[in-house]
Design a protein around this motif. Structure first.
Motif, short mmCIF file in Angstrom:
data_model
loop_
_atom_site.label_atom_id
_atom_site.label_comp_id
_atom_site.label_asym_id
_atom_site.label_seq_id
_atom_site.Cartn_x
_atom_site.Cartn_y
_atom_site.Cartn_z
N MET A 1 -16.89 8.39 29.16
CA MET A 1 -18.19 8.34 29.78
C MET A 1 -18.79 6.95 29.54
SD MET A 1 -21.09 11.21 29.88
CE MET A 1 -21.61 11.36 28.22
N LYS A 2 -19.37 6.41 30.56
CA LYS A 2 -19.93 5.06 30.50
C LYS A 2 -21.36 5.10 29.95
CE LYS A 2 -19.68 1.00 33.31
NZ LYS A 2 -19.50 0.45 34.62
N ASN A 3 -21.65 4.17 29.07
CA ASN A 3 -22.99 4.07 28.50
C ASN A 3 -23.91 3.43 29.54
OD1 ASN A 3 -25.27 3.63 27.01
ND2 ASN A 3 -24.22 2.61 25.32
N THR A 4 -24.98 4.13 29.93
CA THR A 4 -25.87 3.62 30.99
C THR A 4 -26.61 2.38 30.55
OG1 THR A 4 -27.62 5.11 30.29
CG2 THR A 4 -26.18 5.86 32.07
N CYS A 5 -26.95 2.27 29.29
CA CYS A 5 -27.65 1.08 28.80
C CYS A 5 -26.73 -0.14 28.93
CB CYS A 5 -28.06 1.28 27.34
SG CYS A 5 -28.98 -0.13 26.68
N HIS A 6 -25.46 0.04 28.59
CA HIS A 6 -24.50 -1.06 28.72
C HIS A 6 -24.30 -1.43 30.19
CE1 HIS A 6 -21.15 -3.70 27.95
NE2 HIS A 6 -20.40 -2.99 28.78
N GLY A 7 -24.28 -0.43 31.06
CA GLY A 7 -24.13 -0.68 32.49
C GLY A 7 -25.30 -1.46 33.06
N LEU A 8 -26.52 -1.12 32.64
CA LEU A 8 -27.71 -1.85 33.09
C LEU A 8 -27.70 -3.28 32.56
CD1 LEU A 8 -30.51 0.84 32.71
CD2 LEU A 8 -29.46 0.00 34.81
N MET A 9 -27.28 -3.45 31.31
CA MET A 9 -27.24 -4.79 30.72
C MET A 9 -26.20 -5.64 31.45
SD MET A 9 -28.70 -6.62 28.61
CE MET A 9 -29.05 -6.70 26.91
N SER A 10 -25.08 -5.04 31.80
CA SER A 10 -24.04 -5.76 32.52
C SER A 10 -24.53 -6.20 33.89
CB SER A 10 -22.80 -4.87 32.66
OG SER A 10 -21.83 -5.53 33.43
N GLN A 11 -25.30 -5.33 34.57
CA GLN A 11 -25.86 -5.69 35.87
C GLN A 11 -26.83 -6.86 35.74
OE1 GLN A 11 -27.70 -2.21 37.45
NE2 GLN A 11 -25.76 -1.22 38.00
N GLN A 12 -27.65 -6.83 34.70
CA GLN A 12 -28.61 -7.91 34.49
C GLN A 12 -27.90 -9.22 34.18
OE1 GLN A 12 -31.41 -7.45 31.26
NE2 GLN A 12 -32.94 -8.67 32.36
N VAL A 13 -26.86 -9.16 33.36
CA VAL A 13 -26.09 -10.36 33.04
C VAL A 13 -25.45 -10.91 34.32
CG1 VAL A 13 -24.03 -11.21 31.83
CG2 VAL A 13 -25.68 -9.78 30.63
N ASN A 14 -24.93 -10.04 35.16
CA ASN A 14 -24.34 -10.48 36.43
C ASN A 14 -25.38 -11.13 37.33
OD1 ASN A 14 -21.81 -9.58 35.70
ND2 ASN A 14 -21.99 -7.63 36.77
N ARG A 15 -26.57 -10.52 37.43
CA ARG A 15 -27.64 -11.10 38.25
C ARG A 15 -28.06 -12.46 37.73
NH1 ARG A 15 -29.97 -6.02 37.75
NH2 ARG A 15 -31.54 -6.88 36.33
N LEU A 16 -28.25 -12.56 36.42
CA LEU A 16 -28.67 -13.84 35.84
C LEU A 16 -27.59 -14.90 35.98
CD1 LEU A 16 -30.62 -12.70 32.67
CD2 LEU A 16 -31.54 -13.69 34.76
N SER A 17 -26.33 -14.51 35.80
CA SER A 17 -25.23 -15.46 35.98
C SER A 17 -25.19 -15.98 37.41
CB SER A 17 -23.89 -14.80 35.65
OG SER A 17 -23.86 -14.40 34.31
N PHE A 18 -25.34 -15.06 38.35
CA PHE A 18 -25.38 -15.47 39.76
C PHE A 18 -26.54 -16.41 40.02
CE2 PHE A 18 -27.26 -14.84 43.96
CZ PHE A 18 -26.21 -15.29 44.75
N ALA A 19 -27.72 -16.09 39.48
CA ALA A 19 -28.91 -16.91 39.71
C ALA A 19 -28.74 -18.30 39.09
CB ALA A 19 -30.15 -16.23 39.13
N ILE A 20 -28.15 -18.37 37.92
CA ILE A 20 -27.95 -19.67 37.27
C ILE A 20 -26.98 -20.52 38.06
CG2 ILE A 20 -26.95 -20.76 35.22
CD1 ILE A 20 -28.26 -18.45 33.61
N ILE A 21 -25.86 -19.93 38.47
CA ILE A 21 -24.87 -20.70 39.23
C ILE A 21 -25.44 -21.12 40.58
CG2 ILE A 21 -22.63 -20.53 40.41
CD1 ILE A 21 -21.75 -18.76 38.00
N ALA A 22 -26.11 -20.20 41.26
CA ALA A 22 -26.73 -20.53 42.56
C ALA A 22 -27.82 -21.58 42.38
CB ALA A 22 -27.30 -19.27 43.21
#
Length: 107
Positions: A1-22
């Protein structure tokens, strides 16, 4: 079972990484456009030297050598423009994401 807190943190890291690169890409594009306009202005006015500036910040120094111009970048200021664009884009993306989340949470 996937930890929802970890999933949300991963999404935020992905968004921020995309924003920084862009943001870095946007900063590079912005500097390129400003420098291009600087060359155009220099060839129109024909000064002996010309500093290409963005909001008062020197990005590129042009010096006339004969009939052409040679340029020297100011890397510290170009990096600052890239960081600033990344920061602004990251804040805008996170603000937009939070607003979207709150709209969908009201349903």
């Amino acid at each position: 079972m996937k930890n929802t807190c970890h999933g949300l943190m991963s999404q935020q890291v992905n968004r921020l990484s995309f924003a920084i690169i862009a943001g870095i890409v946007m900063g590079v594009a912005l500097c390129a456009v400003v420098i291009s306009f600087g060359y155009h202005h220099a060839y129109s006015a024909l000064p002996a030297s010309y500093d290409v500036r963005l909001l008062g910040l020197p990005l590129y120094h042009l010096t006339r050598v004969g009939e052409t111009y040679t340029g020297v970048p100011v890397p510290r200021n170009m990096v600052f423009v890239g960081i600033l664009c990344s920061l602004v884009l990251a804040v805008l993306v996170e603000t937009w994401w939070r607003r979207q989340e709150s709209r969908h949470g009201d349903r």
